[in-house]
Scaffold this active site. Structure first.
Site: not given
Ligand code: SAH
Length: 393
Positions: A249-250, A276, A297, A337
């Site tokens: 996750d970023s 990260a 996701d 979503c």
């Molecule tokens: N799969 C998770 C929900 C995802 S929410 C669950 O089951 O609960 C989306 C997530 O994507 C967030 O935590 C956000 O920080 C992350 N995100 C947004 N842009 C991103 C990117 N470019 N690279 C990696 N993560 C990212």
């Protein structure tokens, strides 16, 4: 009960006669002097009463709560909440090993503008309309009166969900009770839920069933959980017997939360690592064949219809990278979503990505939101979560 009047243009009552709860501003012929969040009574052009609802400035001008002249008071909310509660009970979501679920899903529970998630004895409530904001105290009170003493505290979290222009100055705070344990249990797994600072209500309860499905496919696999947030999919994959799980996750906060949740369920686990990093960069740099189960996701790429084209390009590019790198015989769980992207559009974006990679791809499952995020048959817009499970040769 009759409130201030909203009279529709001729013919504009048709969708309301079919129980669609939204009145667009362009459908209104005449309106009394009203303020944002006021209760209003809507009439057809010929004077027929259509229902009562909340008024708001914007393209959706009225969200109807009733299709008759019933009063919108504490009793009204208590009744709708009790109905929502009975349904969740019927779904088998209130158990010793499961206390996290959505109690109210807006239009899907005939309460447009309101979302309530339950974590143990805490209700986290979000208003998406000024009308629901003004009703927050009577709704909170009604929540505490649900059977079984389910709700002991109510945390109100509408700073980011209310229309910015409404200038209601909502503060995220407890309306009833105070901070209790924030560990929620989903299908026997424990999760720290940060409703104070986390995204949405602190956890994505909408992926519960999809996580369970993933668990069944995890045995012996090397898993990449991309956009992991709280690490929901990662924890299920570990329980399912994955040999290795990488969560990406970023956001550094999301990574800390994922590590904490893995530790909570599998102390000193050496099969898991969280990183990260940006998703696109990570997928570009990873070696082909590193993983044989990948979860994508991402956050909603299109929050509004205007962003649709770019969103579809985003889904195509993201999925293409996964198709390119996944090990032969691998399984891809891919989601969208975005409410503005429909099932067909999402599927087309994934199809284009698959074709681009020239891999042999088959659809194993078509996923959606779980039953505690119901879709009113009269409000198909309520369907937002789409997922595909794909077998990639
Ligand atoms: N799969 C998770 C929900 C995802 S929410 C669950 O089951 O609960 C989306 C997530 O994507 C967030 O935590 C956000 O920080 C992350 N995100 C947004 N842009 C991103 C990117 N470019 N690279 C990696 N993560 C990212």
């Amino acid at each position: 009960m009759i409130y201030k009047r909203v009279i529709l243009k001729r013919g504009k009552e048709e969708s309301v006669m079919r129980f669609h709860p939204w009145i667009f501003s362009g459908a209104i012929a005449r309106i009394d002097k009203v303020e944002e969040g006021d209760l209003v009574t809507v009439y057809a052009h010929d004077g027929k009463l259509l229902g009562n609802g909340h008024y708001q400035i914007g393209s959706i001008a009225v969200r109807l709560l009733t299709f008759d002249d019933s009063e919108i008071d504490e009793k009204f909310y208590a009744k709708r909440l009790a109905t929502a509660y009975r349904m969740r009970q019927a779904l088998g979501l209130l158990r010793d090993d499961n206390n996290a679920f959505r109690l109210v899903h807006g239009e899907g529970d005939f309460l447009p503008g309101l979302v309530i998630d339950i974590y143990g004895h805490t209700a986290v409530m979000q208003a998406h309309s000024p009308g629901m904001h003004f009703a927050r105290n009577i709704i909170a009170q009604a929540l505490t009166e649900l059977p079984g003493g389910l709700v002991k505290s109510v945390y109100y979290k509408s700073e980011t969900t209310l229309p910015y222009k409404a200038q209601l100055d909502p503060q995220n705070d407890y309306i009833i009770g105070s901070y209790d344990t924030n560990i929620a249990i989903e299908n026997g797994l424990k999760f720290h839920v940060d409703w104070l600072k986390g995204q949405k209500t602190g956890f994505f309860v909408d992926q519960r069933e999809n996580r369970s499905l993933l668990e069944r496919y995890s045995r012996g696999r090397k898993v990449l959980n991309m956009f992991c947030y709280t690490g929901g999919f990662s924890v299920y994959a570990l329980r399912g017997g994955a040999t290795l799980v990488h969560s990406v996750d970023s956001s550094a906060k999301a990574i800390a939360l994922t590590n904490a949740n893995v530790e909570l369920n599998f102390p000193a686990c050496d099969r898991h690592e969280a990183k990260a990093e940006d998703a696109f960069k990570y997928l570009d740099e990873m070696k082909a064949g590193d993983y044989d189960l990948i979860i994508l996701d991402p956050p909603a790429f299109a929050k509004h219809k205007s962003a649709l084209r770019n969103a579809l390009v985003g889904y195509r590019k993201l999925n293409a990278k996964a198709f390119e790198k996944i090990k032969p015989g691998g399984i891809l769980f891919t989601f969208s979503c975005s409410q503005a992207v429909n099932k067909e559009q999402f599927r087309l974006a994934v199809f284009s990505a698959a074709a681009q990679s020239r891999r042999k791809v088959r659809i194993l499952h078509q996923l959606t939101q779980p039953a505690d995020h119901p879709i009113s048959i009269y409000h198909p817009e309520g369907e937002y979560l789409k997922g595909l499970v794909l077998y990639v040769e």
